[in-house]
Scaffold this motif. Structure first.
Motif, PDB file in Angstrom:
ATOM      1  N   LYS A 132      34.204 -28.426  29.457  1.00  0.00           N
ATOM      2  CA  LYS A 132      34.058 -27.208  30.253  1.00  0.00           C
ATOM      3  C   LYS A 132      33.847 -25.985  29.377  1.00  0.00           C
ATOM      4  CE  LYS A 132      36.240 -24.622  34.020  1.00  0.00           C
ATOM      5  NZ  LYS A 132      37.417 -24.517  34.911  1.00  0.00           N
ATOM      6  N   TYR A 133      34.500 -25.963  28.213  1.00  0.00           N
ATOM      7  CA  TYR A 133      34.380 -24.819  27.297  1.00  0.00           C
ATOM      8  C   TYR A 133      33.809 -25.328  25.972  1.00  0.00           C
ATOM      9  CZ  TYR A 133      37.666 -22.956  30.708  1.00  0.00           C
ATOM     10  OH  TYR A 133      38.281 -22.567  31.871  1.00  0.00           O
ATOM     11  N   PRO A 134      32.492 -25.361  25.825  1.00  0.00           N
ATOM     12  CA  PRO A 134      31.886 -26.005  24.648  1.00  0.00           C
ATOM     13  C   PRO A 134      31.978 -25.206  23.358  1.00  0.00           C
ATOM     14  CG  PRO A 134      30.188 -25.046  26.040  1.00  0.00           C
ATOM     15  CD  PRO A 134      31.472 -24.858  26.766  1.00  0.00           C
ATOM     16  N   ALA A 135      32.224 -23.904  23.441  1.00  0.00           N
ATOM     17  CA  ALA A 135      32.156 -23.073  22.230  1.00  0.00           C
ATOM     18  C   ALA A 135      33.397 -22.203  22.095  1.00  0.00           C
ATOM     19  CB  ALA A 135      30.911 -22.187  22.259  1.00  0.00           C
ATOM     20  N   ILE A 136      33.871 -22.057  20.866  1.00  0.00           N
ATOM     21  CA  ILE A 136      34.913 -21.085  20.539  1.00  0.00           C
ATOM     22  C   ILE A 136      34.211 -19.766  20.198  1.00  0.00           C
ATOM     23  CG2 ILE A 136      36.813 -20.506  18.976  1.00  0.00           C
ATOM     24  CD1 ILE A 136      37.284 -23.472  18.575  1.00  0.00           C
ATOM     25  N   THR A 137      34.489 -18.736  20.971  1.00  0.00           N
ATOM     26  CA  THR A 137      33.740 -17.480  20.846  1.00  0.00           C
ATOM     27  C   THR A 137      34.528 -16.355  20.194  1.00  0.00           C
ATOM     28  OG1 THR A 137      34.404 -16.915  23.110  1.00  0.00           O
ATOM     29  CG2 THR A 137      32.271 -17.996  22.821  1.00  0.00           C
ATOM     30  N   HIS A 138      35.856 -16.432  20.196  1.00  0.00           N
ATOM     31  CA  HIS A 138      36.655 -15.357  19.610  1.00  0.00           C
ATOM     32  C   HIS A 138      37.852 -15.960  18.888  1.00  0.00           C
ATOM     33  CE1 HIS A 138      34.387 -13.292  22.767  1.00  0.00           C
ATOM     34  NE2 HIS A 138      34.530 -12.187  22.065  1.00  0.00           N
ATOM     35  N   LEU A 139      38.214 -15.332  17.785  1.00  0.00           N
ATOM     36  CA  LEU A 139      39.347 -15.760  16.965  1.00  0.00           C
ATOM     37  C   LEU A 139      39.954 -14.501  16.352  1.00  0.00           C
ATOM     38  CD1 LEU A 139      39.336 -18.667  14.398  1.00  0.00           C
ATOM     39  CD2 LEU A 139      39.984 -16.389  13.672  1.00  0.00           C
ATOM     40  N   LYS A 140      41.241 -14.247  16.649  1.00  0.00           N
ATOM     41  CA  LYS A 140      41.830 -12.993  16.186  1.00  0.00           C
ATOM     42  C   LYS A 140      43.335 -13.150  15.998  1.00  0.00           C
ATOM     43  CE  LYS A 140      40.682  -8.667  15.284  1.00  0.00           C
ATOM     44  NZ  LYS A 140      39.611  -8.332  14.316  1.00  0.00           N
ATOM     45  N   PHE A 141      43.825 -12.734  14.817  1.00  0.00           N
ATOM     46  CA  PHE A 141      45.266 -12.651  14.618  1.00  0.00           C
ATOM     47  C   PHE A 141      45.831 -11.530  15.480  1.00  0.00           C
ATOM     48  CE2 PHE A 141      44.254 -14.868  10.606  1.00  0.00           C
ATOM     49  CZ  PHE A 141      45.201 -15.882  10.664  1.00  0.00           C
ATOM     50  N   PHE A 142      47.104 -11.683  15.871  1.00  0.00           N
ATOM     51  CA  PHE A 142      47.751 -10.671  16.700  1.00  0.00           C
ATOM     52  C   PHE A 142      47.721  -9.307  16.019  1.00  0.00           C
ATOM     53  CE2 PHE A 142      50.877 -10.507  20.320  1.00  0.00           C
ATOM     54  CZ  PHE A 142      50.079 -11.247  21.169  1.00  0.00           C
ATOM     55  N   ALA A 143      47.940  -9.297  14.719  1.00  0.00           N
ATOM     56  CA  ALA A 143      47.886  -8.081  13.918  1.00  0.00           C
ATOM     57  C   ALA A 143      47.641  -8.492  12.476  1.00  0.00           C
ATOM     58  CB  ALA A 143      49.183  -7.260  14.037  1.00  0.00           C
ATOM     59  N   ARG A 144      47.231  -7.519  11.646  1.00  0.00           N
ATOM     60  CA  ARG A 144      46.947  -7.826  10.244  1.00  0.00           C
ATOM     61  C   ARG A 144      48.184  -8.343   9.519  1.00  0.00           C
ATOM     62  NH1 ARG A 144      41.713  -8.743   9.587  1.00  0.00           N
ATOM     63  NH2 ARG A 144      40.368  -6.932   9.809  1.00  0.00           N
ATOM     64  N   ASP A 145      49.354  -7.906   9.900  1.00  0.00           N
ATOM     65  CA  ASP A 145      50.580  -8.321   9.223  1.00  0.00           C
ATOM     66  C   ASP A 145      51.370  -9.339  10.047  1.00  0.00           C
ATOM     67  OD1 ASP A 145      51.337  -6.629  11.217  1.00  0.00           O
ATOM     68  OD2 ASP A 145      52.120  -5.059   9.897  1.00  0.00           O
ATOM     69  N   MET A 146      50.691 -10.055  10.962  1.00  0.00           N
ATOM     70  CA  MET A 146      51.339 -11.093  11.766  1.00  0.00           C
ATOM     71  C   MET A 146      50.500 -12.372  11.654  1.00  0.00           C
ATOM     72  SD  MET A 146      52.391  -8.816  15.110  1.00  0.00           S
ATOM     73  CE  MET A 146      53.236 -10.177  15.923  1.00  0.00           C
ATOM     74  N   SER A 147      50.623 -13.039  10.527  1.00  0.00           N
ATOM     75  CA  SER A 147      49.808 -14.222  10.267  1.00  0.00           C
ATOM     76  C   SER A 147      50.300 -15.458  11.005  1.00  0.00           C
ATOM     77  CB  SER A 147      49.786 -14.511   8.758  1.00  0.00           C
ATOM     78  OG  SER A 147      51.109 -14.731   8.271  1.00  0.00           O
ATOM     79  N   GLU A 148      51.458 -15.395  11.673  1.00  0.00           N
ATOM     80  CA  GLU A 148      51.987 -16.554  12.390  1.00  0.00           C
ATOM     81  C   GLU A 148      51.537 -16.603  13.836  1.00  0.00           C
ATOM     82  OE1 GLU A 148      53.974 -14.269  11.038  1.00  0.00           O
ATOM     83  OE2 GLU A 148      54.585 -15.170   9.125  1.00  0.00           O
ATOM     84  N   GLN A 149      50.796 -15.606  14.312  1.00  0.00           N
ATOM     85  CA  GLN A 149      50.385 -15.567  15.708  1.00  0.00           C
ATOM     86  C   GLN A 149      48.888 -15.290  15.787  1.00  0.00           C
ATOM     87  OE1 GLN A 149      52.895 -12.916  17.997  1.00  0.00           O
ATOM     88  NE2 GLN A 149      54.627 -13.283  16.647  1.00  0.00           N
ATOM     89  N   ILE A 150      48.193 -16.066  16.612  1.00  0.00           N
ATOM     90  CA  ILE A 150      46.740 -15.954  16.687  1.00  0.00           C
ATOM     91  C   ILE A 150      46.284 -16.179  18.121  1.00  0.00           C
ATOM     92  CG2 ILE A 150      46.290 -18.393  16.177  1.00  0.00           C
ATOM     93  CD1 ILE A 150      43.914 -17.438  14.456  1.00  0.00           C
ATOM     94  N   LEU A 151      45.200 -15.499  18.502  1.00  0.00           N
ATOM     95  CA  LEU A 151      44.575 -15.653  19.809  1.00  0.00           C
ATOM     96  C   LEU A 151      43.230 -16.354  19.627  1.00  0.00           C
ATOM     97  CD1 LEU A 151      45.240 -12.164  21.439  1.00  0.00           C
ATOM     98  CD2 LEU A 151      46.295 -14.321  22.081  1.00  0.00           C
ATOM     99  N   LEU A 152      42.968 -17.342  20.484  1.00  0.00           N
ATOM    100  CA  LEU A 152      41.714 -18.078  20.445  1.00  0.00           C
ATOM    101  C   LEU A 152      41.086 -18.044  21.830  1.00  0.00           C
ATOM    102  CD1 LEU A 152      42.924 -21.228  18.464  1.00  0.00           C
ATOM    103  CD2 LEU A 152      41.732 -19.247  17.537  1.00  0.00           C
ATOM    104  N   CYS A 153      39.761 -17.960  21.870  1.00  0.00           N
ATOM    105  CA  CYS A 153      39.044 -17.912  23.135  1.00  0.00           C
ATOM    106  C   CYS A 153      37.891 -18.901  23.098  1.00  0.00           C
ATOM    107  CB  CYS A 153      38.526 -16.499  23.413  1.00  0.00           C
ATOM    108  SG  CYS A 153      37.530 -16.366  24.921  1.00  0.00           S
TER     109      CYS A 153
END
Length: 381
Positions: A294-315
């Protein structure tokens, strides 16, 4: 610029390069003050997920890019525009000098310097002259010839503040914030943070440029891993110990999102880069058989903040809708084989803490957004 009076008596400011229209009165608490329409530009073949490059500084200055077409020579001039949010109708434009389309803009922590990178691998550092927001010059830069830049960031200076929500109503500004222990990416003699930037290219290279106090620039380039692969999306974050974390994706849901640790040092007056591959992950929606295609492509990838490497958002997206997943890296106790266990003095078997990537929330986004909670987890191999 010209000022014209609208039929209802309001003043509209117009500029030759853009158009403003006066909004109709609304009953809401906030009214639309102005509308600025810019000519649309074609998307780049290198970075199809970035139709517009924009960056907002801590000084409330907005930098964004447009392309101006020369009718006679039939070529494009890549412009950088600066806007003060208090006077958004006054736009200061700079001819960037980039030959290819600008892919990244990044402000420094003081908001007085701006990095710009293009699809040909060139990076320029813009600084204010005489502390004027309408006067900029590019004095230093670096390049990775022919390799488009997909991610760009200044090195961390070690300054991190924490907001105390329970004291948000305090009149003393110092009571609302406190300094958090955070190490800079690189330090000079005496512990002073060293300035510079880091960039990731589409071919899987990481390049670091360091600005020495005497104005000299030290630049080094290294591969993220031995087997280089195409990088369509990337983001950069920093850890409290002074390391750098880079997340990359080739844009396909069939491929994992890769993480790398990058360490920067200066050895014999030369910049040295050490990289290490970290555990990877597959998006939750791509491992579900019912939603795999249903979702063939990953279009966005972003850490929550520059100093928060343990949390990430994927779309991940298709032509009609998208899904956003929030991932966090936590340490959880996992049972270990009896052969490797050492009994504690109390006789209990200890549990070893290992890093474990967990998906927090998956949010489908359509014409009418519907939210769903993900409960699965991914054990890194």
């Amino acid at each position: 610029a010209e000022e014209q009076e609208s039929p209802d008596g309001r003043c509209i400011r117009r500029s030759p390069n853009k158009s403003f229209s006066s909004p109709k009165p609304q009953d809401a608490e906030m009214d639309l003050a102005y509308i600025c329409e810019w000519e649309k530009r074609p998307k780049s073949n290198h970075c199809p997920s970035i139709p517009l490059v924009c960056a907002w500084s801590c000084r409330n200055l907005i930098a964004f890019t447009t392309d101006l077409k020369n009718e006679e020579e039939k070529d494009l001039t890549h412009m950088i525009h600066m806007i003060d949010t208090e006077h958004p109708w006054d736009v200061y434009s700079i001819n960037s000098g980039h030959v290819e389309m600008i892919t990244c803009l990044e402000w420094d922590q003081s908001g007085s310097r701006l990095l710009s990178a293009d699809a040909d691998g060139h990076i320029k550092c813009w600084s204010m002259t005489d502390h004027l927001a309408n006067s900029w010059e590019s004095t230093v830069g670096c390049s990775v010839e022919g390799d488009p830049i997909v991610a760009l960031s200044w090195l961390h200076n070690g300054v991190k503040l924490a907001l105390h929500v329970e004291k948000s109503g305090a009149s003393n500004f110092g009571e609302k914030f406190s300094r958090v222990k955070f190490s800079p990416s690189l330090t000079l003699f005496g512990g002073k943070p060293m300035e510079g930037w880091i960039a990731v290219t589409i071919s899987g290279l990481v390049t670091v440029s360091l600005l020495k106090p005497n104005g000299q620039v030290l630049t080094s380039t290294e591969s993220l891993c031995r087997l280089r692969c195409r990088v369509a999306l990337a983001d950069i974050a920093f850890t409290g110990g002074g390391n750098i974390v880079v997340a990359t994706s080739d844009g396909s849901n069939a491929s994992p999102v890769q993480f790398y640790k990058v360490c920067v040092s200066v050895v014999n007056e030369k910049c040295k880069i050490d990289t290490e591959i970290l555990p990877s992950l597959f998006m939750r929606c791509t491992t579900d058989p019912a939603r795999k295609d249903k979702y063939p492509a990953i279009t966005h990838l972003k850490f929550f903040a520059r100093d928060m490497s343990e949390q990430i958002l994927l779309c991940a997206s298709n032509q009609n809708n998208s899904i956003v997943e929030y991932w966090s890296l936590r340490k959880e106790g996992l049972p270990v084989n009896n052969i490797f266990q050492k009994l504690s003095p109390t006789g209990e078997s200890p549990r070893q803490l290992l890093p474990r990537l967990r998906v927090g929330v998956g949010m489908p986004v359509t014409s009418s957004a519907v939210g769903g909670r993900g409960t699965g987890s991914f054990q890194p191999r």
